[in-house]
Write an enzyme that holds these catalytic residues in place. Structure first.
Site, mmCIF file in Angstrom:
data_model
loop_
_atom_site.group_PDB
_atom_site.id
_atom_site.type_symbol
_atom_site.label_atom_id
_atom_site.label_comp_id
_atom_site.label_asym_id
_atom_site.label_seq_id
_atom_site.Cartn_x
_atom_site.Cartn_y
_atom_site.Cartn_z
ATOM 1 N N LYS A 30 0.847 -1.191 0.000
ATOM 2 C CA LYS A 30 0.000 0.000 0.000
ATOM 3 C C LYS A 30 0.882 1.240 0.000
ATOM 4 C CE LYS A 30 -3.071 2.779 2.908
ATOM 5 N NZ LYS A 30 -3.731 2.934 4.214
ATOM 6 N N GLU A 47 -7.831 12.322 12.923
ATOM 7 C CA GLU A 47 -6.988 11.167 13.261
ATOM 8 C C GLU A 47 -5.977 11.494 14.354
ATOM 9 O OE1 GLU A 47 -4.773 7.473 10.990
ATOM 10 O OE2 GLU A 47 -5.723 9.089 9.858
ATOM 11 N N GLU A 63 -7.295 -1.867 2.961
ATOM 12 C CA GLU A 63 -6.522 -0.667 3.248
ATOM 13 C C GLU A 63 -6.459 -0.415 4.750
ATOM 14 O OE1 GLU A 63 -6.864 4.145 2.511
ATOM 15 O OE2 GLU A 63 -7.983 2.797 1.202
ATOM 16 N N GLU A 73 -11.786 10.656 -4.591
ATOM 17 C CA GLU A 73 -11.791 10.531 -3.134
ATOM 18 C C GLU A 73 -11.097 11.711 -2.468
ATOM 19 O OE1 GLU A 73 -9.585 7.699 0.068
ATOM 20 O OE2 GLU A 73 -10.805 6.610 -1.406
#
Length: 436
Positions: free
Chosen positions: A184, A229, A273, A418
């Site tokens: 990733k 986050e 993910e 996105e």
């Protein structure tokens, strides 16, 4: 470098009506969430560090400063006493400094407690006057609050990474992943704008906090945003972190929006993910010798959400997981953020391979985008989020960045799309608004 001896005093004050009124219009410092927050102004100490040792260099000088300081904290809540605000560069190769700032004044509200912290260099200032101690009026020592001035507004437009360049970067990233070079990688793009000279930067902070109260609104050394986050939080030795990976934009129709959330929760691509991100965070924290076993963990390791949960924000749905543990007394939040950064949610996995590919494919210095931003205290506490949903203001120039996690099944058009809802918070914060 010789650190100064600082004299610090924190006292209770009546609850301020408007915290941001105590921040500077041109260089505000702020940390806000829900009804709690810290705002600051002035600068009595600052360090800029660079390179792979930027976290340890900052921690070493911070510890020296703390050891020499005279701290009188009558409040003793998270964020009181001697506190520094910081923002770290994403990559060791970045030309952007990683910075810690100790301000002159901090005005804060934590729960039912509001307080004022005054900080001065002992050699340059007399001791705090006795008549200002105890129940004396705090207005004698704190600058008067100022109403917000001309809003900081600008239209943001594509910067170095155009739409075509972003799609090409994602295409190449998918090809590398399919060869097995990595699992990733996060590819980002940038938007840029220009402010007027008289713009009051506090307006951006105010808009972000009003629109996204459940996130952590931050502003340090021109880096401003509203991050969902939490990279790492240490309060009284308790460690918490929040991992977000997997995103879908909200739908204006309520029924359709519920289906979007359910689709995200069961999306194989997004769960893949997310798994990379949570596994990477757990591995980083478990690898820290400083991290001890969480008291409520029956398996002998760090605790994490057994399954990702849906986090609903005004602009997007996220897949989220929370991690908890403990930190021994001789460690600080710096040890934690150094171990965790960069998470797979903003870098990739394996970490080193992802960082090399980001530098190659993006072709732009991320600066502090996706780096740690937050605060630390003399007691070892601190809160640091990942610098997302925001922008760096340098002079009058604004640079915003947003990206997404790329895995083998990623589609370039979808990945570009996105990024749009991820830009929405900062684009809206800088947008012109109709006057009432």
């Amino acid at each position: 470098m010789n650190v100064p001896v600082l004299r610090v005093r924190t006292r209770r004050i009546p609850t301020p009506e408007h915290l941001l009124g105590y921040a500077d219009a041109k260089s505000p410092i702020a940390w806000l969430r829900r009804d709690d927050g810290l705002v600051a102004r002035g600068e009595v100490w600052r360090i800029d560090t660079f390179g792979a040792d930027r976290f340890q260099d900052a921690q070493r000088q911070w510890r020296e400063l703390v050891a020499a300081a005279e701290v009188h904290d009558e409040v003793a809540v998270p964020g009181s006493g001697l506190v520094a605000f910081g923002a770290f560069a994403f990559a060791a190769s970045s030309s952007t400094p990683s910075t810690l700032i100790v301000p002159e004044y901090i005005v804060g509200t934590v729960g039912e407690v509001s307080f004022l912290t005054e900080i001065q260099v002992a050699a340059d200032s007399p001791a705090f006057d006795d008549e200002l101690a105890g129940d004396a009026p705090v207005t004698a020592a704190i600058p008067a609050p100022h109403p917000l001035g001309v809003p900081a507004t600008t239209a943001l437009h594509p910067g170095h990474v155009t739409e075509a360049a972003h799609r090409q970067a994602v295409t190449e990233a998918v090809a590398r992943i399919r060869t097995g070079a990595l699992a990733k990688v996060v590819i980002a793009r940038d938007l840029v704008g220009t402010l007027t000279a008289d713009a009051d930067r506090r307006s951006v902070v105010e808009r972000l906090h009003a629109d996204y109260p459940e996130t952590w609104t931050y502003c340090v050394d021109g880096l401003v945003g509203a991050s969902p986050e939490m990279l790492g939080r240490v309060i009284d030795g308790a460690v918490t972190a929040r991992v977000l990976a997997g995103t879908m934009p909200r739908h204006p129709n309520a029924d359709a929006d519920v289906r979007v959330g359910e689709d995200l929760l069961h999306s194989p691509k997004n769960r893949e993910e997310h798994k990379y991100a949570i596994d990477s965070a757990l591995a980083s924290m478990s690898g820290m010798r400083q991290v001890a076993t969480a008291a409520d963990d029956l398996d002998g390791g760090l605790t994490a959400s057994p399954e990702p949960f849906l986090l609903k924000l005004p602009n997007v749905w996220h897949l989220a997981s929370d991690i908890r543990g403990t930190l021994p007394e001789d460690a600080t939040v710096f040890d934690l953020i150094e171990a965790l950064h960069p998470t797979a949610a903003v870098g990739g996995t394996p970490r080193d391979a992802a960082m090399r590919l980001i530098a190659e494919l993006e072709g732009v210095d991320r600066g502090r985008y996706a780096g740690p931003v937050g605060w630390c205290s003399a007691t070892g506490d601190g809160e640091w989020v990942i610098a997302l949903r925001g922008a760096q203001i340098t002079g009058n120039r604004v640079v915003a960045m947003a990206g997404g996690g790329i895995v083998a099944s990623s589609d370039p058009a979808e990945e570009y799309a996105e990024t749009m809802p991820k830009f929405r918070p900062i684009v809206t914060a800088f947008a012109e608004r109709e006057s009432n």
